[in-house]
Scaffold this motif. Structure first.
Motif, mmCIF file in Angstrom:
data_model
loop_
_atom_site.group_PDB
_atom_site.id
_atom_site.type_symbol
_atom_site.label_atom_id
_atom_site.label_comp_id
_atom_site.label_asym_id
_atom_site.label_seq_id
_atom_site.Cartn_x
_atom_site.Cartn_y
_atom_site.Cartn_z
ATOM 1 N N TYR A 116 87.493 70.955 49.498
ATOM 2 C CA TYR A 116 85.896 71.046 49.339
ATOM 3 C C TYR A 116 84.773 71.408 48.904
ATOM 4 O O TYR A 116 85.279 72.782 48.883
ATOM 5 N N SER A 117 84.142 70.836 48.568
ATOM 6 C CA SER A 117 82.654 71.049 48.208
ATOM 7 C C SER A 117 81.533 71.507 49.477
ATOM 8 O O SER A 117 81.721 70.658 50.565
ATOM 9 N N VAL A 118 81.043 72.681 49.299
ATOM 10 C CA VAL A 118 79.919 73.157 50.423
ATOM 11 C C VAL A 118 79.135 73.149 49.904
ATOM 12 O O VAL A 118 78.355 73.115 48.844
ATOM 13 N N PRO A 119 77.410 72.388 50.726
ATOM 14 C CA PRO A 119 76.235 72.400 49.303
ATOM 15 C C PRO A 119 76.176 74.095 49.521
ATOM 16 O O PRO A 119 76.149 74.752 49.772
ATOM 17 N N ARG A 120 75.598 74.058 48.212
ATOM 18 C CA ARG A 120 75.140 75.824 47.390
ATOM 19 C C ARG A 120 74.249 76.220 48.764
ATOM 20 O O ARG A 120 74.977 77.532 49.322
ATOM 21 N N ALA A 121 73.776 75.963 49.077
ATOM 22 C CA ALA A 121 72.588 76.649 50.550
ATOM 23 C C ALA A 121 73.029 77.787 51.228
ATOM 24 O O ALA A 121 73.597 78.716 51.714
ATOM 25 N N VAL A 122 74.336 76.592 52.040
ATOM 26 C CA VAL A 122 75.538 77.836 52.820
ATOM 27 C C VAL A 122 76.114 78.284 52.531
ATOM 28 O O VAL A 122 76.582 79.570 53.091
ATOM 29 N N LYS A 123 77.064 78.164 50.942
ATOM 30 C CA LYS A 123 77.786 79.179 50.289
ATOM 31 C C LYS A 123 77.096 80.202 50.031
ATOM 32 O O LYS A 123 77.848 81.015 50.224
ATOM 33 N N LYS A 124 75.410 80.254 49.544
ATOM 34 C CA LYS A 124 74.922 81.336 49.104
ATOM 35 C C LYS A 124 74.711 82.625 50.821
ATOM 36 O O LYS A 124 75.347 83.637 50.521
ATOM 37 N N ARG A 125 74.734 81.786 51.524
ATOM 38 C CA ARG A 125 74.349 82.703 53.200
ATOM 39 C C ARG A 125 75.777 83.027 53.371
ATOM 40 O O ARG A 125 76.100 84.464 53.435
ATOM 41 N N SER A 126 77.421 82.722 53.135
ATOM 42 C CA SER A 126 78.583 83.475 53.502
ATOM 43 C C SER A 126 78.625 84.361 53.008
ATOM 44 O O SER A 126 78.332 84.397 51.552
#
Lengths: 260, 314, 99
Positions: free
Chosen positions: C89-99
């Motif tokens: 699954y892919s996650v929106p880029r903005a969310v990815k960066k934060r985690s």
């Protein structure tokens, strides 16, 4: 005993620690004779574990006695440089290892006694002593479980095992009286808050032994029969001298060498 | 019947570095070799308890008594792990034990030498366990899964065996004149027998080719022996002990220590049963086994009784 | 030599829990005459170095195991179900960066 009455608290404490330690070293030494000769591999490991526990307990009790004594000696001094009449272990502990039934019967009698004794000693006022005892108590509980289970298996196993088990208890019985020997050393340590009140658990111990023997379909020998005495004041069977001769010879032949 | 296809597929699995598990197809010969080699290894651990056990009662300090007892106890454990590994091939432990007590199964010859002084058990820890570790570290990668895993466990536990031996050897080597004499004599007597532990020279080792092909073992006897010598020479030098081989010299080109001719006549003599202690070792093990028979039977009888009364109750 | 099947005590498999909260692991096997004996032997054989805080013993003949023949039908089907793994699954880029 008049002589023991004159002991100071410190001297009593050392004597008390040495009695505890001697029991364990001598029994551990006997137990270690099984290493490599057990009835089945799994039990070879179990017997060695108990020997390691007992010798380990002895070693720390000796070390503590040396600390109390404060004359610059160590645990090995007590193990290697005392003669048989200076050892105060129970005769029960020094008897030759016998067959597996004998070893188990003795282990059961000794660890059940130690169980009650240590249950009180782990509450001793001397915190260092109590802490040490508490640690050893856990291992003693296991020794009791292990030996009790084997008493049941052998007592209620085959005709042969039953006969051997019965013989072992019959033979060992006259050495059980000394478990509850009391003299000035015990009294002084009890008064000092660092001793076990042996009489307080004598009946409970007897009941545990009787119940176990009955469950194992064995006869309980007569408690009122002749009982041996003397080991707490240095009187032993002939077996101890031979054991010490073997145990101590190398260390004594080269007393100035470093063997640690 | 084993087909060529089966044999080829099996070899392909070995070559790909896969582990063989008990229920997997395997050539009958592979099974035999694992049983033969693994049980020899197990017997060696058990007989190996005797020479060192000889000094437990006389160990010269409480600390050394505990160390020695714990070490010899470990050997019982290692024998047990190895028997268990071999039992996965459907052969019972009692059969394996019968084969060495009453048949002609072999165990390592090193244990047919006597331990004459306390220094002997220290040198055994250093040299004999040192050699065993070289072997077992490799066997932990053996192709038969259960055997490899048993060896892995053994290696983890044995790391202290060699260390305690070498520590005490070092102490003796810088100790009193009597201690120094004791330890040098032990080295003199155990050096060649230790080198023999790796087995005959490769040119004279009938099972080697097959064992290597199937990766039951991963190095030849001579490779392992050389590896061991290279290490021990330095350790001996570090504590000022002399290895009893006048031909020992470093070869700058190969980067290895060259050593003299191993007395193979003695090796084959001991293998054939003529070592100082062969008969006594076997007698001692047979006695323990036979004396224990009534104990093993009693425990089984007790279990049967309890099962029966449980069945009745339900 | 093996005419007497009862010469050996039964075989047991030993599992231990290395630490609180961890799953039990297979340690190896041993022989024991009954369950209590197996438990005690497991303690003495496989837990001499603080290996575990809990032990299970199971009679070896009570274990049902898959066979090598089962391998294909049991395990291969799982290899083409990527949707069971988070990497699918892919996650929106903005969310990815934060985690």
């Amino acid at each position: 005993m008049n002589t023991t009455k004159e002991l100071t608290v410190k001297e009593s404490k050392i004597a008390y620690l040495l009695r505890l330690a001697d029991d364990r070293l001598i029994l551990g030494q006997r137990m270690s004779e099984w290493c490599g000769h057990g009835p089945v591999l799994e039990e070879d490991l179990a017997l060695a574990n108990m020997a390691l526990d007992l010798i380990g307990h002895a070693s720390s009790l000796y070390a503590y006695a040396a600390e109390v004594e404060d004359e610059g000696r160590d645990e090995d001094h007590f193990a290697y440089f005392r003669d048989d009449y200076e050892f105060t272990n129970l005769q029960l502990c020094e008897l030759p290892k016998g067959d597996f039934a004998f070893t188990i019967a003795r282990q059961f009698l000794f660890s059940s006694f130690s169980y009650f004794q240590y249950q009180q000693l782990k509450e001793a006022k001397d915190e260092q002593f109590a802490g040490m005892i508490d640690k050893h108590f856990k291992e003693i509980k296991y020794h009791l479980r292990h030996s009790r289970d084997w008493v049941l298996k052998l007592g209620d196993g085959t005709d042969e095992s039953k006969e051997r088990m019965q013989e072992a208890f019959d033979e060992l019985w006259m050495y059980t009286g000394e478990l509850f020997y009391i003299d000035g050393v015990d009294e002084m340590m009890l008064a000092d808050g660092n001793g076990a009140d042996l009489l307080s658990f004598k009946e409970e111990w007897k009941k545990l032994v009787e119940d176990t023997l009955k469950e194992a379909t064995l006869n309980v020998p007569d408690w009122d029969q002749f009982m041996m005495t003397g080991s707490r004041t240095g009187m032993h069977t002939e077996h101890l001298g031979h054991m010490l001769a073997q145990m101590q010879f190398l260390r004594r032949s080269h007393p100035d060498a470093d063997w640690k | 019947m084993e087909t060529q296809q089966q044999l080829d597929d099996f070899q392909a699995r070995i070559d790909a570095g896969e582990k063989i598990e008990p229920k997997d197809w395997m050539p009958e010969r592979y099974r035999e070799q694992i049983i033969r080699m693994g049980s020899q290894h197990a017997h060696s651990e058990i007989v190996g308890m005797l020479p060192e056990g000889n000094w437990i009662s006389r160990a010269p300090s409480l600390k050394r008594k505990l160390v020695l007892l714990a070490k010899v106890q470990d050997e019982a454990g290692h024998g047990l792990y190895l028997y268990s590994a071999i039992e996965t091939l459907g052969v019972r432990r009692s059969e394996l034990i019968d084969q060495y007590l009453y048949g002609n199964a072999k165990y390592s010859s090193i244990f047919n030498y006597p331990t004459l002084s306390y220094a002997d058990v220290c040198v055994i820890g250093w040299l004999v366990d040192g050699a065993a570790i070289v072997n077992q570290t490799k066997l932990a990668h053996s192709s038969y899964g259960p055997y490899a895993r048993a060896n892995l466990r053994i290696c983890k536990e044995e790391s202290f065996h060699k260390k305690q031996g070498y520590e005490m050897v070092a102490k003796l080597a810088e100790g009193t004149p009597a201690q120094r004499k004791m330890v040098q004599s032990a080295v003199d007597r155990f050096w060649w027998p230790t080198l023999m532990m790796f087995g005959p020279n490769d040119s004279n080792s009938p099972n080697s080719a097959e064992l290597l092909k199937w990766q039951v073992k991963l190095n030849t006897n001579d490779e392992l022996r050389q590896h061991f010598v290279d290490r021990v020479v330095m350790e001996a030098e570090a504590v000022g002990l002399t290895l009893p081989d006048p031909d020992l010299k470093f070869n700058d080109e190969t980067g290895h220590w060259e050593f003299g001719e191993i007395p193979w006549d003695e090796f084959w003599d001991v293998v054939k049963g003529n070592g100082v202690m062969n008969r006594e070792r076997m007698k001692s093990r047979r006695k323990a086994h036979e004396d224990g028979a009534w104990v093993r039977e009693a425990a089984q009888a007790y279990a049967r009784k309890k099962n029966l009364s449980r069945e009745k109750a339900s | 030599m093996s005419e007497n099947n009862e010469k050996d005590w039964p075989l047991w498999e030993v599992f231990y829990q290395p630490k609180n909260g961890k799953p039990y692991e297979h340690a190896g096997s041993l022989h024991a005459s009954d369950a209590e004996n197996a438990l005690q032997n497991a303690r003495d054989v496989y837990a001499r170095r603080n290996e575990g805080i809990g032990i299970w013993v199971v009679p070896s003949d009570q274990i049902t195991a898959s066979t090598p023949e089962d391998m294909g039908s049991f395990f291969d089907p799982a290899s083409d179900k990527p949707y069971r793994h988070p990497q699918f699954y892919s996650v929106p880029r903005a969310v990815k960066k934060r985690s």
